[in-house]
Design an enzyme around this catalytic site. Structure first.
Site, PDB file in Angstrom:
ATOM      1  N   HIS A  67      66.429  73.268  67.753  1.00  0.00           N
ATOM      2  CA  HIS A  67      65.744  71.976  67.789  1.00  0.00           C
ATOM      3  C   HIS A  67      66.377  70.962  66.842  1.00  0.00           C
ATOM      4  CE1 HIS A  67      63.162  73.504  64.370  1.00  0.00           C
ATOM      5  NE2 HIS A  67      63.166  72.227  64.040  1.00  0.00           N
ATOM      6  N   ASP A  78      65.546  80.041  68.264  1.00  0.00           N
ATOM      7  CA  ASP A  78      65.751  78.666  67.793  1.00  0.00           C
ATOM      8  C   ASP A  78      66.991  78.598  66.894  1.00  0.00           C
ATOM      9  OD1 ASP A  78      65.473  76.027  67.192  1.00  0.00           O
ATOM     10  OD2 ASP A  78      63.398  76.148  66.508  1.00  0.00           O
ATOM     11  N   SER A 106      63.675  73.078  58.514  1.00  0.00           N
ATOM     12  CA  SER A 106      64.149  73.636  59.773  1.00  0.00           C
ATOM     13  C   SER A 106      65.655  73.864  59.688  1.00  0.00           C
ATOM     14  CB  SER A 106      63.837  72.680  60.931  1.00  0.00           C
ATOM     15  OG  SER A 106      62.463  72.637  61.187  1.00  0.00           O
TER      16      SER A 106
END
Length: 732
Positions: free
Chosen positions: A80, A215, A666
């Site tokens: 992402h 991810d 992230s």
């Protein structure tokens, strides 16, 4: 509950509070004993050294974190986080979002986009005295002096175009640090699994657990032939980082100590209860309502037009993520009474303050007055700010502001409009094309204008420019006219405006340029008022924070700054948690869970080649027999354990730990106690969302992609053999 985890759970309950903190690297030696308790053996002094392994392998993307994993500048981050790079290269004829992408050689690695950057932090210097020396008591002058002092430090730091420096406020203006970063300007896409892997479970699973998301994605840093950062060029060469991470193919087990390094964005743990109430009662519900309308609108338009779906995929993912976080925050505030907890701690602080008469007894009262003013200003400006949300109006506003700023010397210009900023300014204008569609932009802007018209804080300049006071005005037709007559939809025209003077703007017939000129004075007046308020807060907040830090130290609580987008370290252990009565969530998920969730429809539409690899049990040496501690170890001499650790017999997909993270973390590398890569941080559990305001060690868990799943995907599913060869793989 599994007996094999009993020892781990007991260990957790004993020192759970130790895991709180998003620490500045220089603070690590002061918590060396805490790291040791968690089984983190890498010397704390090494974590404080930004010039050596592993810290100099950790990089920022400006909005996420990544890390070098090969001597050829290979970078791993979240899927992402690389989403816009994937979207930038996606076309209807080759939809890399749906199909995934793998460059089998370096000459097949495309640009990640004109404004993608990698930032390598090389130095962090305390410049508090330089920023705050001899500040005026006049709020506006004080604000400007802080800015000017910061700009002077930045100018001296940026010895050439290869470096990006910034002065950041810590502890709400009590301290200031100068951050020096090497900036890589040529970033390329290397490998990304399909969205049905990278975002498996979609928004339904977002902030939830158990998770089964792959991810992850790989980028590469490129530089000029001289080894120095350079703009994209076909003959650029891979960057050779000073360090790159060792990748531990054996991963971690439950109870293992871990730490993450990254660039957490924003937390508000030291903010007052009144600020939390404002967020809970007005800000978050108002924002959530707007996001939901935008998501519904873009989703509906994207279903009718594939080009819209591709161009707004990144925006949709970001908005959906923010929307779920807002709802989680609001639910969490009610479920755990964080307002009550914060108020109780604030009351205790006031009681402590009375026992320390040398300190200003009116700290909170004085700050509350300014916060009430700040909230009132924000509310009154909110709808007017959104009423300028059109991408083309935003560009026009920035371009006219640039022309105005160019009338000043470079040192006097606002940050964002100095010569150092123009390359990125230009890149943003270029990037508009990859995520812009006239019909969507116009529809969203019309929604924001209608919301503006429905509230009382009207702005004459906007009303007059768009004839909004005239009941006969057809807003849709008015906007159709603006979009049909503008030239700002053309990239070359947008870029040409960067060189225009103010007279050219003020005599232009382009409707968006004319609107930007009409709104300029109002925008500047509002900005000035905000600067005056910031100047007042630059005295009140640091005074409050100084007392709060003293109070925290008196209680032996951890003292670390709120997140502000700068490099931090957090530590904890691999651990599950009790999410609610009779529901304990295990720390690891398995490949079987992917199959169990698979429906064939989004967001549970795992690729067939992934399902085949699972059903055919093509695990190779990635198969993990157990993810629990060996009962023959020391921990089981203290507690009763099974004769054998419980069998796992799968490839771990995701795992939980108690590290302290937030947005911006992230892509952060998850390290084992030796400083070897064992996973990537990508999410938090739903119960933990409120940690931005208050850290609850019992339920706060971060969610990570297990390195063993990444390696298995690379090896057995996507056959990224060329990349596996680049990695420095180690085993326990």
């Amino acid at each position: 509950m599994r007996i094999a985890l009993v020892a781990t759970l007991v260990l957790t309950s004993g020192i759970a509070n130790a895991d709180e903190g998003q620490w500045q690297p220089y603070q690590m030696p002061s918590i060396a004993d805490k790291l040791s308790e968690r089984g983190i053996d890498i010397p704390a002094e090494k974590l404080a050294d930004l010039t050596s392994y592993p810290m100099n392998a950790v990089v920022g993307l400006g909005y996420c974190t990544a890390s070098f994993v090969s001597p050829q500048g290979l970078v791993v981050t979240n899927h992402h986080c690389a989403y816009k790079a994937i979207q930038y290269n996606t076309k209807q004829e080759h939809n890399y979002l749906e199909q995934g992408f793998l460059a089998t050689s370096m000459d097949k690695e495309p640009s990640a986009g004109p404004n993608e950057r990698l930032y390598i932090t090389e130095a962090v210097t305390d410049v508090t005295k330089d920023v705050t020396k001899e500040l005026s008591q006049d709020p506006l002058t004080r604000y400007e002096e802080i800015q000017n002092n910061s700009k002077a430090l930045i100018k001296n730091c940026e010895v050439d175009d290869n470096y990006r420096c910034n002065v950041r406020s810590f502890h709400n203006g009590l301290e200031y640090y100068l951050i020096k970063q090497l900036m890589i300007r040529d970033v390329r896409l290397v490998y990304a699994p399909p969205e049905s892997v990278g975002g498996y479970g979609g928004d339904i699973d977002n902030y939830e657990y158990p998770r089964h998301s792959g991810d992850f994605a790989f980028l590469r840093a490129y530089v000029g032939k001289d080894g120095k950062p350079a703009a994209y060029a076909e003959d650029n060469i891979p960057y050779k980082p000073k360090s790159y991470l060792k990748v531990n193919a054996d991963g971690v087990k439950a109870g293992d100590g871990v730490f993450v390094a990254g660039y957490p964005g924003t937390t508000s743990r030291y903010n007052l209860t009144s600020e939390l109430k404002f967020a809970s009662d007005w800000l978050y519900p108002t924002q959530a309502k707007r996001y939901q309308l935008q998501i519904d609108t873009i989703n509906a338009m994207g279903q009718e037009d594939a080009d819209i779906a591709i161009k707004y995929a990144g925006n949709m993912a970001s908005m959906a993520n923010r929307m779920k976080k807002l709802n989680g925050l609001l639910a969490g505030f009610k479920a755990t009474d964080i307002i009550g907890i914060k108020q109780s701690r604030e009351d205790n602080f006031l009681a402590w303050l009375k026992q320390n008469p040398k300190l200003n007894q009116n700290l909170i009262a004085e700050l509350e007055v300014l916060l009430a003013e700040q909230q009132q200003v924000f509310q009154s400006n909110y709808y007017f700010t959104n009423a300028q949300s059109s991408t083309l109006l935003t560009a026009a506003n920035s371009l006219y502001r640039l022309a105005k700023e160019k009338q000043k010397s470079d040192a006097e210009r606002e940050i964002g409009y100095q010569e150092r900023d123009l390359a990125m300014f230009s890149s943003r204008l270029k990037r508009i094309d990859s995520s812009f569609h006239v019909d969507v932009d116009k529809t969203l802007w019309q929604q924001d204008l209608r919301a503006y018209l429905a509230q009382p804080n009207r702005i004459a300049a906007l009303d007059d420019a768009l004839d909004l006071n005239n009941k006969e005005t057809n807003l849709e037709a008015k906007l159709d006219g603006l979009y049909s007559l503008t030239t700002l939809t053309d990239q070359a025209q947008r870029l040409a405006w960067m060189d225009a003077d103010t007279t050219t703007f003020e005599t232009s017939t382009d409707p968006f340029i004319r609107l930007a000129v009409a709104l300029y004075d109002t925008n500047m007046a509002q900005e000035k008022a905000e600067k005056i308020l910031d100047g007042k807060l630059s005295t009140a907040r640091p005074d409050y924070m100084a007392a709060v830090i003293e109070y925290y130290k008196a209680n032996n609580w951890p003292v670390y700054p709120d997140a502000n987008g700068t490099l931090r370290i957090s530590y904890g252990m691999v651990d599950g948690y009790q999410s609610r009565d009779a529901l304990y969530k295990q720390p690891f998920t398995r490949l079987d869970g992917i199959v169990a969730k698979h429906t064939g429809a989004e967001p549970y539409n795992a690729p067939q080649k992934l399902l085949d690899a699972i059903s055919e049990q093509r695990f190779g040496d990635h198969l993990v027999k157990s993810v629990y501690q060996d009962p023959r170890g020391w921990i089981c001499r203290l507690f009763s354990c099974l004769d054998k650790p419980e069998e796992f017999n799968s490839v771990p997909v995701n795992f939980l730990s108690s590290v302290d993270t937030t947005g911006g973390n992230s892509g952060s590398p998850v390290f084992n106690g030796k400083g070897e890569l064992v996973g990537l941080n990508f999410d938090s559990t739903y119960e933990a969302i409120t940690k931005d305001w208050f850290f609850n060690p019992t339920i706060t868990r971060a969610v990570h992609v297990d390195i063993r799943y990444i390696l298995w995907m690379m090896d057995k599913v996507d056959h990224a053999d060329n990349l596996i060869k680049e990695l420095d793989l180690v085993r326990n």
